[in-house]
Design a protein around this motif. Structure first.
Motif, short mmCIF file in Angstrom:
data_model
loop_
_atom_site.label_atom_id
_atom_site.label_comp_id
_atom_site.label_asym_id
_atom_site.label_seq_id
_atom_site.Cartn_x
_atom_site.Cartn_y
_atom_site.Cartn_z
N ILE A 266 0.81 -1.20 0.03
CA ILE A 266 0.08 -0.14 -0.08
C ILE A 266 0.86 1.39 0.02
O ILE A 266 0.39 2.22 -0.73
CB ILE A 266 -1.15 -0.04 1.30
CG1 ILE A 266 -1.97 -1.13 0.95
CG2 ILE A 266 -1.70 1.17 1.26
CD1 ILE A 266 -2.77 -1.41 2.17
N PRO A 267 2.00 1.49 0.86
CA PRO A 267 2.87 2.45 0.59
C PRO A 267 3.33 2.75 -0.52
O PRO A 267 3.57 3.91 -1.12
CB PRO A 267 3.82 2.32 1.89
CG PRO A 267 3.39 1.43 2.79
CD PRO A 267 2.24 0.56 2.02
N VAL A 268 3.84 1.59 -1.36
CA VAL A 268 4.24 1.70 -2.60
C VAL A 268 3.22 2.17 -3.42
O VAL A 268 3.86 3.36 -4.30
CB VAL A 268 4.75 0.35 -3.01
CG1 VAL A 268 5.15 0.27 -4.59
CG2 VAL A 268 5.82 -0.02 -2.34
N PHE A 269 1.97 1.84 -3.65
CA PHE A 269 1.00 2.34 -4.21
C PHE A 269 0.88 3.74 -4.02
O PHE A 269 0.69 4.49 -5.19
CB PHE A 269 -0.52 1.47 -3.89
CG PHE A 269 -1.50 2.14 -4.59
CD1 PHE A 269 -1.76 2.05 -6.14
CD2 PHE A 269 -2.74 2.82 -3.95
CE1 PHE A 269 -2.71 2.69 -6.59
CE2 PHE A 269 -3.51 3.13 -4.43
CZ PHE A 269 -3.60 3.35 -5.84
N LEU A 270 0.87 4.24 -2.77
CA LEU A 270 0.46 5.69 -2.53
C LEU A 270 1.73 6.64 -3.04
O LEU A 270 1.40 7.73 -3.69
CB LEU A 270 0.33 5.80 -0.87
CG LEU A 270 -0.97 5.12 -0.52
CD1 LEU A 270 -0.98 5.52 0.95
CD2 LEU A 270 -2.31 6.01 -1.17
N ALA A 271 2.93 6.07 -3.04
CA ALA A 271 4.15 6.74 -3.44
C ALA A 271 4.08 6.87 -5.05
O ALA A 271 4.22 7.96 -5.48
CB ALA A 271 5.23 6.12 -2.81
N LEU A 272 3.62 5.83 -5.62
CA LEU A 272 3.58 5.92 -7.01
C LEU A 272 2.77 6.87 -7.49
O LEU A 272 2.79 7.54 -8.47
CB LEU A 272 3.40 4.42 -7.88
CG LEU A 272 4.61 3.52 -7.63
CD1 LEU A 272 4.09 2.02 -8.04
CD2 LEU A 272 5.73 4.11 -8.53
N MET A 273 1.49 7.01 -6.88
CA MET A 273 0.41 7.76 -7.26
C MET A 273 0.80 9.29 -6.88
O MET A 273 0.49 10.35 -7.66
CB MET A 273 -0.80 7.50 -6.50
CG MET A 273 -1.76 6.16 -6.81
SD MET A 273 -2.04 6.23 -8.73
CE MET A 273 -3.47 7.49 -8.64
N TYR A 274 1.46 9.48 -5.94
CA TYR A 274 1.91 10.82 -5.55
C TYR A 274 2.85 11.26 -6.73
O TYR A 274 2.77 12.44 -7.06
CB TYR A 274 2.77 10.88 -4.25
CG TYR A 274 3.17 12.26 -3.84
CD1 TYR A 274 2.45 13.45 -3.60
CD2 TYR A 274 4.58 12.47 -3.79
CE1 TYR A 274 2.97 14.55 -3.27
CE2 TYR A 274 5.42 13.60 -3.69
CZ TYR A 274 4.56 14.71 -3.18
OH TYR A 274 5.09 15.91 -3.29
N LEU A 275 3.92 10.47 -6.80
CA LEU A 275 4.90 10.73 -8.01
C LEU A 275 4.07 11.18 -9.48
O LEU A 275 4.45 12.13 -10.18
CB LEU A 275 5.87 9.73 -8.19
CG LEU A 275 6.75 9.47 -6.93
CD1 LEU A 275 7.65 8.21 -7.38
CD2 LEU A 275 7.69 10.60 -6.76
N ALA A 276 3.15 10.29 -9.68
CA ALA A 276 2.45 10.67 -10.82
C ALA A 276 1.67 11.88 -10.91
O ALA A 276 1.89 12.72 -11.79
CB ALA A 276 1.29 9.56 -10.97
N LEU A 277 1.11 12.19 -9.90
CA LEU A 277 0.27 13.44 -10.05
C LEU A 277 1.43 14.64 -9.71
O LEU A 277 1.11 15.71 -10.30
CB LEU A 277 -0.57 13.55 -8.45
CG LEU A 277 -1.72 12.61 -8.56
CD1 LEU A 277 -2.31 12.57 -7.27
CD2 LEU A 277 -2.60 13.16 -9.61
N ASN A 278 2.31 14.70 -9.16
CA ASN A 278 3.67 15.63 -8.93
C ASN A 278 4.08 15.74 -10.42
O ASN A 278 4.25 16.83 -10.70
CB ASN A 278 4.74 15.01 -7.80
CG ASN A 278 5.14 16.29 -7.31
OD1 ASN A 278 4.47 17.31 -7.11
ND2 ASN A 278 6.41 16.29 -7.06
N PHE A 279 4.36 14.75 -11.11
CA PHE A 279 4.96 14.85 -12.53
C PHE A 279 3.80 15.59 -13.32
O PHE A 279 4.14 16.44 -13.95
CB PHE A 279 5.18 13.44 -12.97
CG PHE A 279 5.55 13.51 -14.28
CD1 PHE A 279 6.69 13.70 -14.88
CD2 PHE A 279 4.37 13.23 -15.33
CE1 PHE A 279 7.08 13.54 -16.49
CE2 PHE A 279 4.89 13.28 -16.82
CZ PHE A 279 6.25 13.48 -17.16
N ALA A 280 2.55 14.95 -13.45
CA ALA A 280 1.63 15.74 -14.05
C ALA A 280 1.46 17.32 -13.85
O ALA A 280 0.93 18.19 -14.91
CB ALA A 280 0.23 15.18 -13.77
N PHE A 281 1.67 17.78 -12.73
CA PHE A 281 1.55 19.15 -12.30
C PHE A 281 2.84 19.93 -12.63
O PHE A 281 2.73 20.86 -13.16
CB PHE A 281 1.19 19.13 -10.80
CG PHE A 281 0.86 20.76 -10.42
CD1 PHE A 281 -0.88 20.52 -10.29
CD2 PHE A 281 1.69 21.56 -10.29
CE1 PHE A 281 -1.14 21.75 -9.93
CE2 PHE A 281 1.02 22.72 -9.74
CZ PHE A 281 -0.30 22.96 -9.81
#
Length: 643
Positions: free
Chosen positions: A273-288
Motif C-alpha cells: 500500500i505505501p508503494v501504491f500511494l508513493a507511485l500515485m503521488y509521483l504521478a500527480l506531481n509529475f503531471a503538475f
C-alpha cells in the motif's frame, strides 16, 4: 464470402492486441479483466473473403459469473458465428484449454490460438501444435500479437476452417457422466427443439443458475438434480487438459523469475500500500510540475487571442461573445490539457506494465472490510480517468449488491475533469505545496469512495462480500504505441468535451452572464441562479459566484473553471487576485473537496441510469450532494480548529 468470427479468451491473454493485429483497429489493450466489457467489431478483407471479427469480453468459462462473461457467453450461444477463435496464453495454457473444451460443447467450428509465443520461447517453452491439434481435433495457431507472428497464418486458418465440413468435436466424459448427459439431453429435446441440447444438458448438470432457472420454469419434473455433477465434470475436463499439456508442452525452468521476485515486494501486505500511494503521488506531481511550462504557454496564447479580439473588434456583443464566451470559456479548460495528458501517460505506464492489477490485489484486503472485492477497486481506479467507463466497468462485478454499491461510490473517485479545478485552486492558494494538495484531494477521493461503500453496505445493502478472482498479468515493458493509444484515447475524450459540451455550455453561460445588463455581471441571470444556490451553500462560505460555478459544473466539471474565467472576464494571472478575494485558503480547500464529491456530471448520471436505473440517478444526486456538503463542512470545522 463473408465469415463471421468471434474472438474469445481469458482476460489478459492478449486477445484485444490480436484483434487489433487482425483488423488494424486501435482499441486500447488493457491489462486487467473487466475493461473489454463492450463487444467490439472490426472487419478485414483477406484473399477475397470478408471477415467480420467480434472481440468479446474476457471470460474464464461458460458459467457466466459476471456481466462481461455473460455478454461473451450469450454472444457465442445465440449469434452462431461461423468460426470461434479461442485465444489462450502460452505461459498459462490450462485455463485457456478449459474454455476451449466448453466452447466445443456448443458444437461450433473452433480454432485454438496460443498467443504470446514469443515470450514462451524466451522461457525455453516448446509448444507442439501438431500434438495439440491431434488431441483437441481443432486447428492450432501459434501467435504473438506483439511481433505479429502467426497473424497471417491465423487469417488463412479462419478461411479454411469456415470452408471445411468439420462441425462436431465432442469431449467424452466418463460413462457415468455421459449417461447423465444423455438422459438430460433427451429430456430437453422432448420439449424443446434446440440444436445445442448437449451443451444445455451439461450446463444444467454443472448448476448454471440461468440454465437451471430456464428449465425449472418450464417443468418441475426434471430427471436429475441440478448441479449434481459440477465437480465431476470440472475434474474430468482438467484431467484431460493435464494429459494434453503433458504430451504437448515441454516444461519451463523452475527457477524463481524476476516477475515473482518483484511481486513479493509490490503485493506485500505491509509494503504494497505505501508503494501504491508513493507511485500515485509521483504521478500527480509529475503531471503538475513537469508539464506546467506547456500549460503556461497555452495560457499566454489564449490571453493574446482575447486581447487581439478586443483590440480588433472593440467592446460589443460579438467581441464579448468571442472573447469571454468562446476563448476565455473554452481556453480556461484547454490550458490544463498538458496536465491531463501527462497524468494519463503515467497511469498508462502503470497499467501497461502490469502494476495496477497488483495494486487492486493489495487493496483487496481493505476492500474486504467494506464487503467489496478487488474487482470493485479496479472500477475505482478507472474512475481516475473518467467516471463513465468506471461505471460501465462494474459490469464485471458478479454480485448485484456489490455492483450497485460500486456504481454509487465510483463517482467519488476524482476524475480528470475535476483536475483543472484542483490545479487552479492549488496554484493560487497553495503555490508552495500545490503538488501535495492535489495529491491529498485524490487521496481523499479514494477515502470518500470507501466510506461511501461502507455506509451503503452497513445501512442499505446489508450482505456478504463478493469473491474476487484475479489472474495477475506478467510484467511487460510498456510499448510506445500502446502508451500513445492509451493516452490519446483518454485525453481525446477531454478534447472532444472541450469542443462540444464545454463549448456549448460556455456560450449558454456567457449569454446568462451577459444579459440583461452587459456591464454588470452581478445583475445577470447567472448571478440570480447563483444567489439562489448560495442560500443552501452559505454555511460553507460559498458566495453567489462560487455557487454559480458549482451549479454549471454539474454539466461537466471543467465548466467550473470556465465559469470563474467568465465571471471575472480575465485569464489566470488576474483571476488569482479575484479568487483570493473570494476564498481564504481553508474555504478554497473545502471548495475543492466539495467539487471532488458533489453531483457527478450529466454523462456519468446518464451511464448510471443505463446501468442500474432512473431511481439510482435520483439517489446519486441527493446522496452525493449531501455527502459533499458534509465533507466540505467537516474540512471547514476541523481546519478552523487546527489553524
Amino acid at each position: 464470402m463473408t465469415i463471421r468470427v468471434a474472438l474469445c479468451g481469458n482476460p489478459n491473454v492478449g486477445k484485444t492486441s490480436l484483434f487489433n493485429a487482425l483488423t488494424g483497429m486501435r482499441q486500447y489493450v488493457a491489462n486487467w479483466p473487466g475493461v473489454t466489457v463492450e463487444v467490439k467489431e472490426g472487419v478485414r478483407s483477406w484473399k477475397d473473403h470478408h471477415l467480420i471479427i467480434t472481440d468479446l469480453p474476457g471470460m474464464y468459462g461458460m458459467l457466466a459469473t459476471s456481466m462481461d462473461e455473460k455478454i461473451a457467453r450469450d454472444f457465442l450461444l445465440y449469434n452462431n458465428p461461423d468460426v470461434v477463435v479461442v485465444v489462450a496464453d502460452a505461459l498459462s495454457l490450462e485455463q485457456g484449454l478449459y474454455l476451449l473444451l466448453e466452447v466445443l460443447e456448443l458444437e461450433t467450428k473452433a480454432i485454438l490460438v496460443i498467443n504470446a509465443i514469443d515470450e514462451a520461447k524466451k522461457k525455453g517453452l516448446i509448444v507442439d501444435k501438431r500434438e495439440l491439434s491431434k488431441h483437441l481435433k481443432v486447428p492450432v495457431v501459434l501467435t504473438s500479437a506483439i511481433t505479429g507472428e502467426g497473424v497471417e497464418e491465423l487469417l488463412d486458418t479462419i478461411i479454411s476452417t469456415a470452408s471445411s465440413t468439420q462441425t462436431k468435436v465432442i469431449f467424452n466424459f466418463s460413462d457415468e457422466v455421459e449417461r447423465a448427459i444423455f438422459q438430460m439431453q433427451r429430456f430437453i429435446e422432448d420439449f424443446s427443439r434446440i440444436s445445442t441440447s448437449r451443451w444445455f444438458a451439461i450446463k444444467y448438470l454443472e448448476g448454471d443458475p440461468e440454465i437451471v432457472e430456464k428449465f425449472s420454469q418450464r417443468t418441475s419434473n426434471l430427471p436429475i438434480k441440478a448441479g449434481s455433477l459440477k465437480s465431476e465434470i470440472a475434474r474430468e475436463r482438467y484431467d484431460h487438459i493435464q494429459l494434453i499439456i503433458k504430451e504437448s508442452i515441454a516444461s519451463a525452468s523452475k527457477e524463481l523469475s524476476l516477475s515473482e521476485a518483484i511481486d513479493h515486494v509490490l503485493t506485500h501486505k505491509f509494503i504494497g500500500i505505501p508503494v501504491f500511494l508513493a507511485l500515485m503521488y509521483l504521478a500527480l506531481n509529475f503531471a503538475f510540475e513537469t508539464v506546467q511550462p506547456l500549460s503556461d504557454l497555452l495560457e499566454s496564447l489564449f490571453s493574446h487571442v482575447v486581447n487581439s479580439i478586443r483590440t480588433n473588434l472593440g467592446e460589443n456583443l460579438i467581441s464579448s461573445m468571442l472573447a469571454d464566451g468562446v476563448v476565455t470559456g473554452v481556453g480556461a479548460v484547454l490550458t490544463f490539457v498538458p496536465n491531463i495528458f501527462a497524468l494519463f501517460l503515467l497511469l498508462g505506464i502503470m497499467e501497461d506494465s502490469g502494476y495496477l492489477p497488483r495494486a487492486a490485489f493489495v487493496m483487496d484486503r481493505i476492500m474486504y472490510t467494506l464487503k467489496l472485492s478487488g474487482r470493485s477497486f479496479m472500477s475505482f481506479l478507472l474512475g481516475f480517468g473518467c467516471s463513465v467507463p468506471a461505471v460501465l466497468s462494474t459490469r464485471g462485478v458478479s454480485d448485484p449488491r456489490e455492483r450497485i454499491i460500486s456504481v454509487l461510490s465510483v463517482p467519488f473517485v476524482s476524475c480528470s475533469a475535476r483536475l483543472p479545478v484542483y490545479l487552479l485552486i492549488a496554484s493560487i492558494f497553495f503555490p508552495e505545496n500545490r503538488g501535495f494538495v492535489v495529491f491529498s484531494v485524490y487521496l481523499f477521493s479514494m477515502i470518500a469512495a470507501m466510506v461511501s461503500s461502507l455506509i451503503l453496505n452497513r445501512l442499505i445493502f446489508k450482505g456478504q462480500r463478493g469473491f474476487f478472482i484475479l489472474e495477475l498479468p506478467r510484467y511487460r515493458l510498456p510499448t510506445i504505441k500502446n502508451l500513445a493509444i492509451y493516452t490519446w484515447l483518454r485525453g481525446k475524450h477531454f478534447l472532444v468535451k472541450a469542443g462540444t459540451i464545454i463549448f456549448v455550455a460556455s456560450l449558454v453561460l456567457w449569454a446568462l452572464m451577459y444579459f440583461p445588463n452587459p456591464n454588470d455581471v452581478s445583475q445577470s441571470f447567472a448571478a440570480q441562479i447563483g444567489r439562489s444556490m448560495s442560500l443552501i451553500l452559505k454555511p460553507l462560505n460559498f458566495d453567489w459566484r462560487a455557487s454559480t460555478a458549482l451549479f454549471f459544473g454539474i454539466t461537466a466539471k471543467e465548466i467550473i473553471v470556465s465559469t470563474f474565467g467568465m465571471l471575472f472576464k480575465t485569464q489566470e494571472e488576474t483571476l488569482a487576485k479575484h479568487l483570493s478575494q473570494l476564498f481564504d485558503p481553508l474555504t478554497a480547500y473545502s471548495f475543492i473537496i466539495f467539487v471532488m464529491a458533489y453531483i457527478p456530471c450529466l454523462a456519468t448520471l446518464a451511464s448510471i441510469r443505463s446501468e442500474i436505473g432512473t431511481k439510482y440517478v435520483l439517489i446519486t444526486i441527493f446522496y452525493s450532494f449531501f455527502f459533499a456538503y458534509a465533507a466540505a463542512l467537516l474540512v471547514k470545522l476541523i481546519g478552523g480548529v487546527l489553524l
